[in-house]
Scaffold this active site. Structure first.
Site, PDB file in Angstrom:
ATOM      1  CD  GLU A 270      -7.250   6.093  22.057  1.00  0.00           C
ATOM      2  OE1 GLU A 270      -7.979   5.784  23.031  1.00  0.00           O
ATOM      3  OE2 GLU A 270      -6.039   6.356  22.179  1.00  0.00           O
ATOM      4  CD  GLU A 384      -7.121   0.194  27.296  1.00  0.00           C
ATOM      5  OE1 GLU A 384      -6.341   0.746  28.095  1.00  0.00           O
ATOM      6  OE2 GLU A 384      -7.391   0.673  26.179  1.00  0.00           O
TER       7      GLU A 384
END
Length: 473
Positions: A270, A384
């Site tokens: 990520e 997120e």
């Protein structure tokens, strides 16, 4: 005659006893040789008495401090040992205007190489072959000339560069402090790692997100098994969203995933930008990386807070703040991230920037992974946040710009030019039909995908939201 003399002696002017003070009529009379030593002696005595009083006061006040230090010393000693492992000796130290301390650490001494799997690892110094645009890439998308676009954006960079640069052969590392560790309020083992949570079963083609665990998303993703993926790329504009809780965060990133989504062997790579007061001690957006090979259980971490990610660039610091940032109805600043697998050695590389301004940041060694030692099976792009429901209400932590997707360019956050890397190490644009979108609660945060060839944005999407509002109680 004698009586007169005695009278004069009785009524004569008395001598002054004040030190160094004489009558005006005697101002021209020189000081007695004995006066100066007496004056110096009294001054020294006064000074010694003053020092003695201060020492006694300090001793009485420091007794309680000493007790506190003695009480905290075992914990602080453990923290200091941990910091000594993280913060390697530097050849140069840079004090950034944002408060960060950037250490220029010799490349071969970086913390990444302390990983047990990397004891015999040799840093890959030869640059990997960068994925080439596919022949199927539309000309407008391949050019992506921002100067001709009606939605022009500028490049975001890193704040610490205003204060200096690291020399070649070193890597810039944001120094970790005891305050950073103490803010985390978790064990040293969990410091720098994502908080563990229950992972509910998911459908085979659903993205790797779990509703009901406090994490909320607005993402686009490719279907599992649709194709073997060897990398992904996107351009993201950078904002500084408001975070309501001290342990909250807001991020925008891309994920490369492989493994069992319902088990404990999920592999994930990520990268993106995030705002996390708990991790960094401020509300600035920062470049970050993350990895795990066991579904966030015991492996991996953010940035360089554990061994793993190998830095090679002397210009890009993982965890450092990004500036400038986008503003509502004002200038837009974005950054391009590319993650891909080196076809020759199998390491997963990270590139920051685009075109001639791109920088090879470093790589995740192939030794760290199980499933990702081959290829990725899913890519996700998006935002997120964590919702701790303060006071029983939904968090007011913003995602992206804090505006909904429908507000469009200049107001909503975006990902543009979504691309993946194929087995031939070529970049291929993601078609609009190939991506699906997900937002757990559209009243809090939402997402809208689109395709635009004219401005060179290709497949893109707007996303984000304010969190708590009448539609998100």
């Amino acid at each position: 005659m004698m009586r007169t003399a005695m009278k004069r002696r009785r009524h004569g002017r008395p001598r002054q006893l004040d030190l160094g003070v004489v009558d005006q009529s005697e101002s021209r009379r020189p000081m007695s040789p004995c006066s100066a030593p007496k004056l110096l002696h009294l001054l020294l005595v006064s000074l010694l008495l003053l020092l003695l009083a201060c020492t006694c006061a300090a001793a009485s006040s420091s007794s309680s401090v000493a007790e506190d230090v003695q009480y905290l010393s075992p914990k602080m000693a453990r923290i200091q040992r941990h910091l000594d492992r993280l913060n390697k000796p530097a050849t140069r130290t840079i004090q950034s205007m944002d408060g960060d301390t950037i250490d220029c650490v010799p490349r071969h001494q970086q913390h990444a190489l302390d990983h047990p799997l990397l004891k015999s690892h040799k840093i890959q110094l030869a640059p990997p072959r960068t994925p080439a645009p596919s022949s199927s890439t539309p000309r407008a998308v391949a050019a992506a000339a921002s100067s001709n676009s009606t939605r022009a954006a500028r490049r975001a960079w890193q704040t610490w560069h205003h204060a200096g640069h690291c020399p070649k052969g070193t890597v810039p590392v944001r120094r970790t402090t005891a305050d950073d560790v103490l803010r985390g309020r978790s064990s040293l083992f969990r410091f720098g790692r994502k908080h563990q949570h229950h992972r509910a079963p998911r459908a085979a083609n659903a993205p790797d997100v779990v509703t009901g665990n406090g994490h909320e998303h607005a993402i686009a993703y490719t279907a599992v098994g649709q194709q073997e993926v060897y990398g992904a790329k996107a351009t993201i504009n950078v904002w500084d969203p408001s975070i309501q809780e001290s342990n909250g965060f807001s991020l925008s990133q891309l994920w490369l995933l492989s493994g069992s989504f319902n088990g404990s062997d999920l592999n994930s790579i990520e990268a993106g930008w995030q705002v996390s007061p708990e991790l960094y001690g401020d509300s600035r957006p920062r470049l970050f990386t993350y990895w795990t090979s066991d579904a966030y259980e015991a492996t991996g971490c953010y940035n360089a807070l554990c061994p793993g990610f190998v830095q090679t660039s002397s210009r890009v610091a993982i965890g450092a703040s990004i500036s400038p940032v986008s503003s509502l109805a004002g200038e837009q600043y974005d950054m391009t991230l590319l993650i891909w697998k080196d076809p020759k050695l199998g390491n997963w590389w990270l590139s920051y920037g685009d075109g001639g301004a791109s920088q090879l940041v470093g790589y995740w060694p192939a030794e760290l992974f199980t499933h990702l030692s081959g290829h990725a099976s899913m890519v996700e792009w998006g935002g997120e946040v964590v919702n701790t429901s303060p006071g029983g209400a939904h968090t007011a932590t913003q995602m992206g710009s804090g505006r909904f997707a429908g507000e469009g360019f200049g107001r909503a956050s975006y990902f543009r030019n979504l691309e993946t890397v194929d087995a031939g190490n070529s970049l291929a644009p993601v078609s609009l039909d190939a991506v699906q979108t997900l937002a757990e609660d559209g009243g809090c945060y939402d997402i809208r995908k689109a395709y635009d060839e004219r401005d060179g944005w290709g497949t893109h999407f707007y996303y984000g939201g304010p969190g708590h509002n009448p539609a998100c109680p």
